[in-house]
Design an enzyme around this catalytic site. Structure first.
Site, PDB file in Angstrom:
ATOM      1  N   ASP A 103       0.846  -1.197   0.000  1.00 35.14           N
ATOM      2  CA  ASP A 103       0.000   0.000   0.000  1.00 35.14           C
ATOM      3  C   ASP A 103       0.881   1.246   0.000  1.00 35.14           C
ATOM      4  OD1 ASP A 103      -2.111  -1.725   0.220  1.00 35.14           O
ATOM      5  OD2 ASP A 103      -2.290  -1.494   2.404  1.00 35.14           O
TER       6      ASP A 103
HETATM    7  N1  URA Z   1      -1.299  -5.912   3.970  1.00 38.62           N
HETATM    8  C1  URA Z   1      -1.773  -4.650   3.929  1.00 38.62           C
HETATM    9  O1  URA Z   1      -2.811  -4.349   4.496  1.00 38.62           O
HETATM   10  N2  URA Z   1      -1.052  -3.754   3.244  1.00 38.62           N
HETATM   11  C2  URA Z   1       0.112  -4.014   2.621  1.00 38.62           C
HETATM   12  O2  URA Z   1       0.728  -3.129   2.026  1.00 38.62           O
HETATM   13  C3  URA Z   1       0.590  -5.340   2.682  1.00 38.62           C
HETATM   14  C4  URA Z   1      -0.119  -6.278   3.364  1.00 38.62           C
END
Ligand code: URA
Length: 236
Positions: A103
């Site tokens: 993310d």
């Molecule tokens: N899980 C999440 O919520 N975000 C990420 O970036 C990776 C795993």
């Protein structure tokens, strides 16, 4: 192939460094030091030495990036900065892509490569490649919640997650989470299913790759030969 392109393609250095090194005489082709980096060489048969070290031609390049906050995991985006913007243009190759997604506000280990076949294999759900994340949550996680995590949780859209490992540290509001899948916002949604919230998330491991602690946020390096060999044989 041009000598400077060859040096970049082998993960030796960036194009600007290649030019400088060639000009300074630090690069030899079959024992002779060309004056400029635009000479043509045959990557299969010519013997190239870079600062005395033999350079082996690589079909693909592999980059480890320590992703900072604020970058999206994409090759291009009309509005946002992408992880590829952190790789200088002279080190980029056609076909480079981030292998997997973090993310925008998740930090840490990101593999960037132009080996589509390897990327595809590592990301295929059936490969169950392990990813380890360091996390901090808003509230402490109880042993009961940790057990639910380990069994697999039902997310808000009805998806049942595969069993995930969670190791609690400190006051139970931090530790490590290991996943073998990678659904959209997975860890955040798993914590939400426990009425909790992620406030810090950093990936520290992707399959056999471990985040290099010497890489500060936003910095990158080429993978070593050993790391490439581990990746290429992973899950075969
Ligand atoms: N899980 C999440 O919520 N975000 C990420 O970036 C990776 C795993």
């Amino acid at each position: 192939m041009r000598l400077d392109k060859f040096l970049v393609a082998t993960g030796c250095c960036t194009r600007s460094v290649a030019k400088k090194q060639v000009r300074s005489g630090a690069v030899t082709v079959n024992g002779y030091a060309p004056k400029t980096a635009d000479v043509d060489i045959d990557p299969e048969t010519d013997k190239v030495l870079f600062c005395g070290q033999s350079v082996v031609y690589r079909k693909y390049i592999y980059i480890m990036l320590n992703k900072p906050e604020g970058y999206v995991s994409a090759t291009e985006d009309g509005r946002e900065k992408t992880v590829l913007d952190l790789i200088p243009s002279d080190a980029r190759r056609k076909g480079l892509f981030p292998c997997g997604r973090l993310d925008k506000n998740t930090l840490g280990l990101m593999l960037i490569t132009d080996n589509g076949e390897l990327g595809h294999r590592l990301l295929a759900p059936k490969s169950h490649v392990k990813k380890i994340y360091r996390f901090r949550s808003k509230f402490p996680i109880s042993e009961t919640d940790a057990a639910r995590f380990a069994e697999g949780l039902v997310l808000e859209d009805g998806y049942e997650t595969k069993p995930a490992e969670i190791t609690l540290e400190g006051d139970g509001d931090e530790g490590l989470i290991t996943l073998v899948e990678g659904k959209y916002h997975q860890i955040k949604r798993m914590l939400e299913a426990l009425n909790n919230k992620i406030i810090y998330l950093e990936r520290i491991r992707f399959g056999p790759l471990v985040l290099d602690e010497r890489l500060s946020r936003g910095k990158w390096r080429y993978l070593t030969d050993d790391e490439i060999a581990m990746l290429e044989s992973h899950g075969k």
